[in-house]
Motif scaffolding. Structure first.
Motif, PDB file in Angstrom:
ATOM      1  N   LEU A 127       0.850  -1.185   0.000  1.00 34.63           N
ATOM      2  CA  LEU A 127       0.000   0.000   0.000  1.00 34.63           C
ATOM      3  C   LEU A 127       0.887   1.236   0.000  1.00 34.63           C
ATOM      4  O   LEU A 127       2.037   1.181   0.460  1.00 34.63           O
ATOM      5  N   PRO A 128       0.378   2.374  -0.497  1.00 31.83           N
ATOM      6  CA  PRO A 128       1.178   3.598  -0.414  1.00 31.83           C
ATOM      7  C   PRO A 128       1.464   3.937   1.050  1.00 31.83           C
ATOM      8  O   PRO A 128       0.652   3.633   1.929  1.00 31.83           O
ATOM      9  N   ASN A 160      -0.452 -12.630   2.044  1.00 34.02           N
ATOM     10  CA  ASN A 160      -0.117 -11.338   1.440  1.00 34.02           C
ATOM     11  C   ASN A 160      -0.947 -10.215   2.049  1.00 34.02           C
ATOM     12  O   ASN A 160      -0.415  -9.143   2.368  1.00 34.02           O
ATOM     13  N   ILE A 161      -2.240 -10.447   2.196  1.00 31.01           N
ATOM     14  CA  ILE A 161      -3.127  -9.442   2.816  1.00 31.01           C
ATOM     15  C   ILE A 161      -2.627  -9.112   4.221  1.00 31.01           C
ATOM     16  O   ILE A 161      -2.526  -7.948   4.608  1.00 31.01           O
ATOM     17  N   HIS A 162      -2.301 -10.150   4.977  1.00 29.64           N
ATOM     18  CA  HIS A 162      -1.824  -9.973   6.347  1.00 29.64           C
ATOM     19  C   HIS A 162      -0.551  -9.124   6.363  1.00 29.64           C
ATOM     20  O   HIS A 162      -0.436  -8.156   7.125  1.00 29.64           O
ATOM     21  N   THR A 166      -0.349  -5.371   7.840  1.00 25.94           N
ATOM     22  CA  THR A 166       0.486  -5.260   9.047  1.00 25.94           C
ATOM     23  C   THR A 166       1.565  -4.214   8.832  1.00 25.94           C
ATOM     24  O   THR A 166       1.801  -3.361   9.701  1.00 25.94           O
ATOM     25  N   ASP A 167       2.233  -4.269   7.678  1.00 24.27           N
ATOM     26  CA  ASP A 167       3.276  -3.278   7.372  1.00 24.27           C
ATOM     27  C   ASP A 167       2.700  -1.866   7.373  1.00 24.27           C
ATOM     28  O   ASP A 167       3.276  -0.950   7.980  1.00 24.27           O
ATOM     29  N   TRP A 168       1.562  -1.664   6.698  1.00 26.93           N
ATOM     30  CA  TRP A 168       0.983  -0.328   6.590  1.00 26.93           C
ATOM     31  C   TRP A 168       0.528   0.198   7.956  1.00 26.93           C
ATOM     32  O   TRP A 168       0.810   1.340   8.323  1.00 26.93           O
ATOM     33  N   LEU A 169      -0.186  -0.629   8.700  1.00 31.23           N
ATOM     34  CA  LEU A 169      -0.699  -0.202  10.005  1.00 31.23           C
ATOM     35  C   LEU A 169       0.442   0.117  10.972  1.00 31.23           C
ATOM     36  O   LEU A 169       0.349   1.056  11.771  1.00 31.23           O
ATOM     37  N   GLY A 173       1.607   3.828  12.769  1.00 28.21           N
ATOM     38  CA  GLY A 173       1.772   4.028  14.203  1.00 28.21           C
ATOM     39  C   GLY A 173       1.089   3.021  15.110  1.00 28.21           C
ATOM     40  O   GLY A 173       1.183   3.138  16.339  1.00 28.21           O
ATOM     41  N   ALA A 174       0.386   2.050  14.567  1.00 30.20           N
ATOM     42  CA  ALA A 174      -0.309   1.076  15.430  1.00 30.20           C
ATOM     43  C   ALA A 174       0.698   0.361  16.335  1.00 30.20           C
ATOM     44  O   ALA A 174       1.775  -0.050  15.883  1.00 30.20           O
ATOM     45  N   THR A 175       0.347   0.233  17.600  1.00 24.13           N
ATOM     46  CA  THR A 175       1.240  -0.420  18.561  1.00 24.13           C
ATOM     47  C   THR A 175       1.133  -1.938  18.503  1.00 24.13           C
ATOM     48  O   THR A 175       2.073  -2.638  18.849  1.00 24.13           O
ATOM     49  N   ARG A 176      -0.021  -2.423  18.094  1.00 26.22           N
ATOM     50  CA  ARG A 176      -0.224  -3.864  17.950  1.00 26.22           C
ATOM     51  C   ARG A 176      -1.184  -4.069  16.784  1.00 26.22           C
ATOM     52  O   ARG A 176      -2.177  -3.347  16.665  1.00 26.22           O
TER      53      ARG A 176
END
Length: 183
Positions: A127-128, A160-162, A166-169, A173-176
């Motif tokens: 994702l961008p 791939n979706i995961h 995960t990378d984008w979130l 800034g997501a902590t988990r």
């Protein structure tokens, strides 16, 4: 969107409702819940509803209300032709500066917007980069990822979706980050 598991599977909707009920029952007085739909980003979606756990709205009552909304979701709404999760995450203030804030999303996680289409996503295209870190301090859970209606995508596509989300979130800034197909 129409591919959201809530739209295509009453069993999934029931289980997703139970999962959110269980989570809400752990909330304490003063905690808040906000729920809405997002789909393709049109403004005619489910209006945002907010609840605060209190004597008038105990966790049990809030859990029953949200579970009912989730279970009846597909009966009361028509699905969109696209999922715009990027704009959902980037265009809102989730209050992630408050300790313990969690965001729960029920979606197949198949972004289908100008930024990326679902075919690219399931092949692992990134994702961008997020233009904000407005998720800093929040834990994010996505349930239903890789499940179209009541049919799972291939294991490779789900992985791939995961990874992509995960990378984008994490960059946002997501902590988990928790992403799973089943509630």
């Amino acid at each position: 969107s129409v591919s959201n598991p809530l739209m295509g599977s009453a069993v999934f909707a029931k289980e997703a409702g139970k999962a959110l009920r269980k989570k809400i029952l752990t909330l304490e007085f003063g905690d808040s819940i906000t729920f809405t739909s997002f789909g393709d980003g049109r403004i005619d979606h489910l209006p945002e509803k907010s609840l605060q756990i209190s004597r008038r709205m105990p966790a049990r009552q809030a859990a029953e209300l949200v579970e009912g909304e989730i279970r009846s979701f597909s009966k009361n709404r028509e699905g969109d032709g696209a999922t715009h999760m990027l704009s959902f995450f980037e265009d809102r203030n989730f209050g992630c500066d408050k300790p313990g804030t969690e965001i729960w999303v029920i979606s197949d996680a198949l972004e289908n917007s100008d930024a990326l289409n679902s075919n690219q996503l399931v092949k692992g295209k990134a994702l961008p980069k997020p233009f904000t870190q407005n998720l800093k301090g929040c834990a994010v859970t996505i349930i239903g990822a890789g499940l179209q209606g009541d049919r799972p995508l291939s294991r490779e596509m789900r992985q791939n979706i995961h990874k992509v989300w995960t990378d984008w979130l994490t960059l946002a800034g997501a902590t988990r980050v928790t992403i799973r197909m089943n509630p």
